[in-house]
Motif scaffolding. Structure first.
Motif, short mmCIF file in Angstrom:
data_model
loop_
_atom_site.label_atom_id
_atom_site.label_comp_id
_atom_site.label_asym_id
_atom_site.label_seq_id
_atom_site.Cartn_x
_atom_site.Cartn_y
_atom_site.Cartn_z
N TRP A 1 0.84 -1.20 0.00
CA TRP A 1 0.00 0.00 0.00
C TRP A 1 0.87 1.25 0.00
N LYS B 1 -0.13 7.62 -2.80
CA LYS B 1 -1.03 7.41 -3.94
C LYS B 1 -2.39 6.86 -3.51
N HIS B 2 -2.48 6.43 -2.25
CA HIS B 2 -3.70 5.81 -1.73
C HIS B 2 -4.15 4.64 -2.61
N ASP B 3 -3.17 3.85 -2.97
CA ASP B 3 -3.44 2.69 -3.81
C ASP B 3 -2.31 1.68 -3.62
#
Length: 200
Positions: free
Chosen positions: A34, A38-40
């Motif tokens: 994680w 980028k929050h991905d």
């Protein structure tokens, strides 16, 4: 079996797979980390390895090995039953700072032998038919083992059900006898009471 699941960076997660005896199991996995910016999940997790441990139904360790962020593992089951496959990253960060979440994509194939198409194409037609025939025979053996295992499980389940039904029947008979005995005792007690009081 194809799935993905999330684990913490220092967490161990296990899955249970019911496997017949003498069966080849091949697993492919890929780890994604994680990214808080980028929050991905990133496509890969460089530098992160994965410990893969496989335990047989008797508790014997069949496989315990460190792989990279993406890899293939395989083992052969020697006993029928539930095999435990565990994954844990080799992160050395302390539990307090190791807050990163990991996503593991996992594909497990039980009893499958894959044909190497490139090697088949390099051979003549007779050999190609021969190789494909051997592959089909292997698949038939696997299906036969799977059916034998399912029959064995069904027989165990049937025996357990029959034993349970038998126990329920005997318990019902015992309860009935107890109720009859208590009823007879109550009638006798009441009769004796009435006789002693000269009501009868």
């Amino acid at each position: 079996l194809a799935l993905y699941f999330h684990i913490g960076e220092r967490e161990e997660k296990c899955i249970i797979e019911d496997i017949p005896s003498d069966t080849l199991v091949v697993g492919n996995y890929k780890v994604q980390r994680w990214d808080i910016h980028k929050h991905d999940f990133l496509e890969s997790a460089p530098g992160l390895g994965m410990f893969v441990t496989v335990t047989s139904p008797t508790g014997e360790v069949l496989l315990s090995k460190l792989y990279g962020p993406q890899g293939t593992f395989s083992f052969t089951s020697y006993l029928s039953g539930e095999h435990i496959i565990c994954f844990q990253s080799n992160s050395t960060r302390f539990a307090v700072t190791a807050g990163s979440k990991l996503r593991i994509h996992l594909d497990i194939r039980v009893g499958e032998h894959f044909l190497d198409e490139s090697s088949i194409q390099a051979k003549d037609k007779v050999n190609e038919v021969n190789v494909r025939l051997e592959h089909l025979i292997e698949q038939i053996h696997h299906v036969t083992r799977e059916q034998d295992y399912e029959r064995e499980r069904e027989e165990k389940f049937r025996k357990t059900s029959e034993e349970t039904n038998s126990n329920i029947l005997w318990w019902a008979i015992v309860q009935t006898l107890i109720l009859i005995s208590v009823g007879i005792w109550q009638i006798k007690s009441l009769r004796d009471f009435f006789i002693s009081k000269k009501l009868v």
